[in-house]
Design a protein around this motif. Structure first.
Motif, PDB file in Angstrom:
ATOM      1  N   LEU A 176       6.450   4.466  -0.008  1.00  0.00           N
ATOM      2  CA  LEU A 176       5.388   3.691   0.628  1.00  0.00           C
ATOM      3  C   LEU A 176       4.239   3.388  -0.331  1.00  0.00           C
ATOM      4  CD1 LEU A 176       6.956   4.427   3.203  1.00  0.00           C
ATOM      5  CD2 LEU A 176       4.763   4.850   4.320  1.00  0.00           C
ATOM      6  N   VAL A 196       0.416  -1.356   3.792  1.00  0.00           N
ATOM      7  CA  VAL A 196       0.346   0.101   3.684  1.00  0.00           C
ATOM      8  C   VAL A 196      -0.351   0.494   2.389  1.00  0.00           C
ATOM      9  CG1 VAL A 196       1.719   2.195   3.346  1.00  0.00           C
ATOM     10  CG2 VAL A 196       2.367   0.534   5.109  1.00  0.00           C
ATOM     11  N   ALA A 217       2.895  -2.328   7.829  1.00  0.00           N
ATOM     12  CA  ALA A 217       3.145  -1.431   8.962  1.00  0.00           C
ATOM     13  C   ALA A 217       2.467  -1.941  10.223  1.00  0.00           C
ATOM     14  CB  ALA A 217       2.652  -0.019   8.640  1.00  0.00           C
ATOM     15  N   VAL A 221       1.172  -0.115  13.740  1.00  0.00           N
ATOM     16  CA  VAL A 221       0.928   1.221  14.294  1.00  0.00           C
ATOM     17  C   VAL A 221       0.480   1.092  15.744  1.00  0.00           C
ATOM     18  CG1 VAL A 221      -0.437   3.325  14.064  1.00  0.00           C
ATOM     19  CG2 VAL A 221       0.282   2.075  12.005  1.00  0.00           C
ATOM     20  N   PHE A 249       5.084  -2.549   1.456  1.00  0.00           N
ATOM     21  CA  PHE A 249       5.272  -2.321   2.892  1.00  0.00           C
ATOM     22  C   PHE A 249       4.123  -2.872   3.720  1.00  0.00           C
ATOM     23  CE2 PHE A 249       8.230   0.834   1.280  1.00  0.00           C
ATOM     24  CZ  PHE A 249       9.272   0.780   2.206  1.00  0.00           C
ATOM     25  N   LEU A 291       7.771  -0.112  10.131  1.00  0.00           N
ATOM     26  CA  LEU A 291       7.567  -0.448   8.720  1.00  0.00           C
ATOM     27  C   LEU A 291       8.475  -1.590   8.324  1.00  0.00           C
ATOM     28  CD1 LEU A 291       7.550   3.187   7.314  1.00  0.00           C
ATOM     29  CD2 LEU A 291       5.592   1.624   7.277  1.00  0.00           C
ATOM     30  N   VAL A 300       5.353   4.018  14.704  1.00  0.00           N
ATOM     31  CA  VAL A 300       5.007   3.288  13.486  1.00  0.00           C
ATOM     32  C   VAL A 300       6.217   2.480  13.055  1.00  0.00           C
ATOM     33  CG1 VAL A 300       4.291   3.475  11.074  1.00  0.00           C
ATOM     34  CG2 VAL A 300       3.409   5.105  12.749  1.00  0.00           C
TER      35      VAL A 300
END
Length: 559
Positions: free
Chosen positions: A538, A463, A546, A548, A544, A557, A555
């Motif tokens: 974030l 992220v 992610a 998607v 992080f 995380l 989403v």
């Protein structure tokens, strides 16, 4: 000809009239409700754009725009412009019509000026030309390897409409139309500032609006939906930009791309994942490519303490030695972890990891769980050495970002420092072989946060939070870009991103059209507070990863 009427056959040629005007000329010929107008041909812009290109080299974006604005229109063209407008309408909307605007990658890149009088028309035309050199447009040109001064920029002049509302609408194959509307300025909606009102119109004409107090009559949505279907039936364009004036919608432009609007109302429940799979997924996200496969992933599952991604640090003073030390230390850790496979530990590790990415994940995880523990602090040292080499490579101009180092082998990198030159700025970076595994593994974590789908597809990566699109953090490639709103300045970042997530906005924002064109999945309206998180959480570097899903509008995380 310096000016072309939209109903003139010459307006159908995008080389002269630009893609936007040429499309509108085609739509008028198809009998669709497009306002009349005329085009200042692309040829008229060449002297001004040449001056802008020269100034761009010396003084950057601001100097280039000033140079364009300082260029006077030819007296005959200026007189012709004013005469043409005074004979047609009182005030005008003046819009870009570049040949580039045939695709979504350039949505929102150039300027539009509203409520322009005849005396202001020459300034507005030069303003459109100057928008070729905005920071956003220049950055998109860099990503597409284009010279901004060579962009063919025509200008479209149409009457300024008095509208009740406006927005975008998109037709699905089943006849359902998703409509995004605003009673404010349409430019605020397409720029991502206005969240707008979203409605769904079924093939049978039933209207479902997402808010009871939208201020827009349901009949407006139904009329717009019919215009969207008519446009699709006649010219094949699935998305329209529209304005409602009087008692009918007017077509402002259309494109092939489709604005998505599906909503996942509740968090999606997910299962559990093996801790080793999760460790490798996070490791592959932060250490992708050839170098990660060579020097990190073979021993990572056996590390007895967590290994963090490289943090900002000073450049290596002796990159070749540090690279060799990282290589030797990685070999030692791999041999210790895979002790019963000597002398082919690295080959066996590569084979097992390949099976983990394929259809033999369970067996591969069992093999990885049996590895002998190795010191995680040694692994951390490898990551730090490689990051120092990456900083040195950037400072030497060999690569454009420290993250690009991971896409090359250790032998390639050593060669840069021996020869004194590297590959330079990386072209657009595609998915790593590990990205599907990263996506599927991270997707099983927690509940997946719901949002609204804005662009199809799936993507995964570290992220990176962008709080100011005009001063974004550099992207190394395949990061998940997270922002408060879908602003146009995010568009150049999407060439390197694996996905886009925004907390607000609407699915009609131009940046989502760019994402769709580039194949970058996007989800908007994600509520981080539902997971006890904030945007500042974030933003912590390297924390992080992610996953998607632009189709399911979720989403996931991990951090």
């Amino acid at each position: 000809m310096s000016l072309i009427d939209l109903d003139d056959e010459a307006a159908l040629d995008p080389r002269a009239a630009g893609a936007k005007a040429a499309r509108l000329a085609q739509l008028r010929r198809a009998g669709l409700p497009v306002a009349p107008g005329f085009v200042v041909t692309a040829e008229c812009a060449r002297p001004a754009l040449g001056a802008g290109a020269a100034a761009l080299t010396e003084g950057g974006s601001g100097a280039a725009r000033l140079a364009v604005m300082a260029e006077k229109l030819a007296p005959e063209l200026e007189r012709h412009l004013r005469t043409e407008m005074r004979g047609r309408f009182h005030t005008a909307i003046v819009r870009s019509s570049s040949e580039l605007e045939s695709g979504g990658r350039w949505a929102g890149a150039f300027s539009t000026f509203e409520d322009v009088t005849p005396d202001e028309l020459d300034t507005a035309v030069r303003g459109v030309w100057a928008s070729t050199f905005t920071v956003d447009a220049v950055e998109r040109c860099e990503q597409a390897d284009l010279d901004p001064g060579a962009v063919a920029m025509a200008v479209l002049v149409q009457p300024q409409l008095v509208t009740e509302c406006g927005g975008l609408a998109s037709v699905s194959p089943d006849g359902v139309v998703e409509v995004v509307a605003t009673t404010g300025r349409l430019s605020q909606l397409t720029a991502g500032w206005d969240s707008g009102v979203c409605a769904t119109v079924t093939a049978e004409g039933e209207v479902d609006v997402d808010t009871a107090d939208s201020g827009i009559d349901a009949a407006v949505f139904a009329r717009v939906a019919q215009l969207a279907r008519d446009t699709f039936d006649r010219v094949g364009d699935a998305t329209i930009e529209w304005a409602f004036t009087g008692d009918q919608p007017v077509l402002l432009q259309s494109s092939r791309s489709r604005v998505r609007g599906a909503v996942t109302a509740e968090p999606v429940a997910t299962g559990t994942v093996d801790p080793l799979a999760l460790r490798l997924a996070v490791g592959a996200a932060h250490h992708p490519g050839t170098l990660g496969a060579e020097l990190v992933l073979p021993w990572l599952a056996a590390a007895d303490t967590p290994v963090r991604p490289g943090v900002p640090m000073a450049a290596s003073r002796d990159p070749r030695t540090d690279l060799r030390d990282a290589h030797d230390l990685a070999r030692t850790l791999t041999e210790r972890a895979w002790r019963d496979t000597m002398p082919h530990a690295a080959d066996v590790a590569t084979s097992v990891l390949r099976r983990l990415r394929g259809n033999e994940g369970g067996r591969a995880l069992g093999r990885l769980a049996a590895l002998a523990p190795v010191p995680g602090e040694w692994g951390q040292r490898i990551v730090e050495l490689l990051h120092g080499v990456a900083v040195a490579a950037v400072q030497a101009g060999f690569i454009g970002h420290t993250g690009h180092l991971w896409r090359h082998s250790a032998d390639e990198i050593a060669g840069w420092f021996e020869r004194g030159h590297g590959p330079g700025k990386a072209p657009r970076i595609g998915p790593d072989p590990w990205e599907p595994f990263v996506f599927s593994t991270i997707s099983t974590q927690g509940p997946a946060l719901p949002g609204r789908s804005a662009a199809s597809g799936v993507g995964a990566g570290p992220v990176i939070v962008v709080t100011n699109p005009h001063d974004p953090p550099p992207l190394g490639g395949r990061e998940v870009v997270v922002a408060e709103s879908p602003l146009p300045g995010l568009s150049p970042l999407l060439w390197s991103a694996s996905a886009l997530v925004t907390l607000g906005g609407n699915p009609g924002a131009h940046v989502f059209e760019v994402a769709t064109s580039l194949g970058v999945p996007a989800v908007l309206g994600v509520r981080l507070d539902s997971a006890g998180l904030s945007l500042s959480d974030l933003a912590e570097p390297g924390r992080f990863v992610a996953a998607v899903d632009g189709d399911r509008a979720t989403v996931a995380l991990h951090g």
